[in-house]
Structure formats: C-alpha cells, structure tokens
Scaffold this active site. Structure first.
Site, short mmCIF file in Angstrom:
data_model
loop_
_atom_site.label_atom_id
_atom_site.label_comp_id
_atom_site.label_asym_id
_atom_site.label_seq_id
_atom_site.Cartn_x
_atom_site.Cartn_y
_atom_site.Cartn_z
N ARG A 38 25.06 -1.59 -3.62
CA ARG A 38 26.27 -2.27 -4.05
C ARG A 38 25.88 -3.57 -4.75
O ARG A 38 24.76 -4.06 -4.60
CB ARG A 38 27.19 -2.58 -2.87
CG ARG A 38 26.66 -3.62 -1.88
CD ARG A 38 27.62 -3.78 -0.72
NE ARG A 38 27.14 -4.72 0.28
CZ ARG A 38 27.40 -6.03 0.29
NH1 ARG A 38 28.14 -6.55 -0.68
NH2 ARG A 38 26.94 -6.81 1.24
N ASN B 243 23.20 -8.29 -10.00
CA ASN B 243 21.98 -7.72 -10.59
C ASN B 243 20.73 -8.02 -9.77
O ASN B 243 19.62 -8.09 -10.32
CB ASN B 243 21.81 -8.23 -12.03
CG ASN B 243 23.00 -7.91 -12.90
OD1 ASN B 243 23.48 -6.77 -12.92
ND2 ASN B 243 23.52 -8.91 -13.61
N ARG B 244 20.93 -8.19 -8.47
CA ARG B 244 19.84 -8.48 -7.54
C ARG B 244 19.16 -9.82 -7.82
O ARG B 244 18.05 -10.07 -7.35
CB ARG B 244 18.78 -7.36 -7.54
CG ARG B 244 19.31 -6.00 -7.05
CD ARG B 244 19.81 -6.13 -5.62
NE ARG B 244 20.19 -4.84 -5.05
CZ ARG B 244 21.43 -4.35 -5.05
NH1 ARG B 244 22.41 -5.04 -5.63
NH2 ARG B 244 21.71 -3.20 -4.49
N LEU B 245 19.82 -10.69 -8.56
CA LEU B 245 19.29 -12.04 -8.80
C LEU B 245 19.83 -12.96 -7.71
O LEU B 245 20.66 -13.85 -7.96
CB LEU B 245 19.68 -12.53 -10.20
CG LEU B 245 19.13 -11.68 -11.36
CD1 LEU B 245 19.60 -12.24 -12.69
CD2 LEU B 245 17.60 -11.64 -11.30
#
Length: 211
Positions: free
Chosen positions: A8, A189-191
C-alpha cells in the site's frame, strides 16, 4: 494471492526536520499522545528485543508504563526469559508500531532495574486480579496445562480475598535509558522520512536517515 503483491502507499504526510522537537523524549510524548487521541488499539504496546548468552535475539510485546526524562519503564517477572537476558546483556531495543498513523519509533538503550519503592508504588496501583496473576504465574516456566495456572490463580484469590497482596520478590520493573531514538514516518513511493536522535554526552544530535 501472492504475499509479494501485498502493498500500500503511505499518504498521511511527511516528516521534516523543522517538525521535530529538540528533545526526543518530548517528541516521543507528542507522538504517543497523538496515538492515544487517534484511539489506536494498545498505543502503549511495544516490542522489547533482548539477546541471550548465545547471541540469539528474542522479541515479545509488553506495555509501556511510564515515560520519564531518563527513560522508558515496563514491568515483568524478574525470573522471566527477558529478565534473564537483561541480566546477561543490559542492551535492549524497543519498537512502537503505530500502523494507522504510518509511524514507527525505534529505541536502543540500556536496561536498569527499578528500586523497591518504585516497584511497590506501581504494583499497589494495579487491579487486584493483576496483582494475583503476577504471583500465580512463574513467567516463561513450563506448565503441563492451563488448568494448573487457573487453579493457582483461584487459590491465591481466595487467600487474599480480604487482605493486601504483598509485592512478590520476583516481580519488578526496568527503566530503559535511551542511547538512540529513531522516528519513522511513512512516505509516498517508499520515500519514508527517518530521523535519529543520538545521545552524545548529555546532548542529543539529530540526523536524517535514508529510507
């Protein structure tokens, strides 16, 4: 369904250096209060990680019972596996997973036993059933059936029906004096945003970590 397909996005917002308080204990208390206000289930639940004499790590969930300027407090059976590990190696790790807020806090530190006075103050504040359970259960020891534990509980409940329950000598608390405290906020965005406070002498430094 493939486990690798479960994912997610984290969209609740980022964390910037300007958002952080200079004292990590104050920052932790702020996030904890927000977790409580958000009505998260068990906001004080934390994973306590210890290492045995063979270098094998162990984890279990306990409840945070106090936050002080000099550390994080929890209570346990002093004969338990975690207590035996701490006796061998005082360095432990704490982890708070506040999933609904897309936040985590990771703490490393050194455990020290609380005083008898501190133990008594908290023990006597607990519900009577919890006091009895602390005596009935020799935590981490092997038992052949749940009925043995329940029978001991009922026996002690009858014994102390009309009297005060003494603080057992094998029960007490630990204070984890932190050496590092990391705050993690999920990002798109997994940042993700990660900031770590490190104790240097009596001061805390703050650094951003790559996700």
């Amino acid at each position: 369904m493939e486990l690798s397909d479960i994912r997610r996005e984290y969209t609740r917002g980022g964390l910037r250096r300007d958002n952080l308080l200079s004292d990590p204990i104050e920052q932790f208390n702020l996030w904890l209060s927000q977790a409580v206000e958000a009505k998260l289930i068990d906001p004080t639940a934390m994973t306590v990680a210890t290492v045995d004499q063979y270098g094998q790590p162990f984890q279990r969930i306990v409840l945070l019972k106090n936050v002080e300027k000099n550390g994080f407090v929890f209570y346990t059976n002093l004969g338990s596996r975690k207590a035996q590990h701490i006796e061998h190696n005082h360095r432990v790790s704490l982890h708070f997973p506040w999933h609904n807020l897309e936040r985590q806090v990771h703490i490393t530190g050194v455990a020290e036993k609380l005083t008898a006075t501190e133990n008594m103050k908290y023990f006597t504040s607990r519900p009577k059933e919890s006091q009895i359970a602390a005596i009935a259960s020799h935590q981490s020891s092997r038992i052949s059936a749940r009925g043995i534990l329940e029978g001991k509980f009922l026996e002690l409940k009858q014994k102390f029906a009309n009297g005060e329950i003494p603080v057992p000598s094998f029960w007490g608390g630990y204070r984890i004096r932190p050496t590092s405290i990391e705050f993690w906020q999920g990002g798109e965005n997994r940042l993700h945003d990660r900031f770590i406070y490190l104790k240097e002498s009596d001061e805390w430094s703050i650094d951003r970590l790559a996700p």
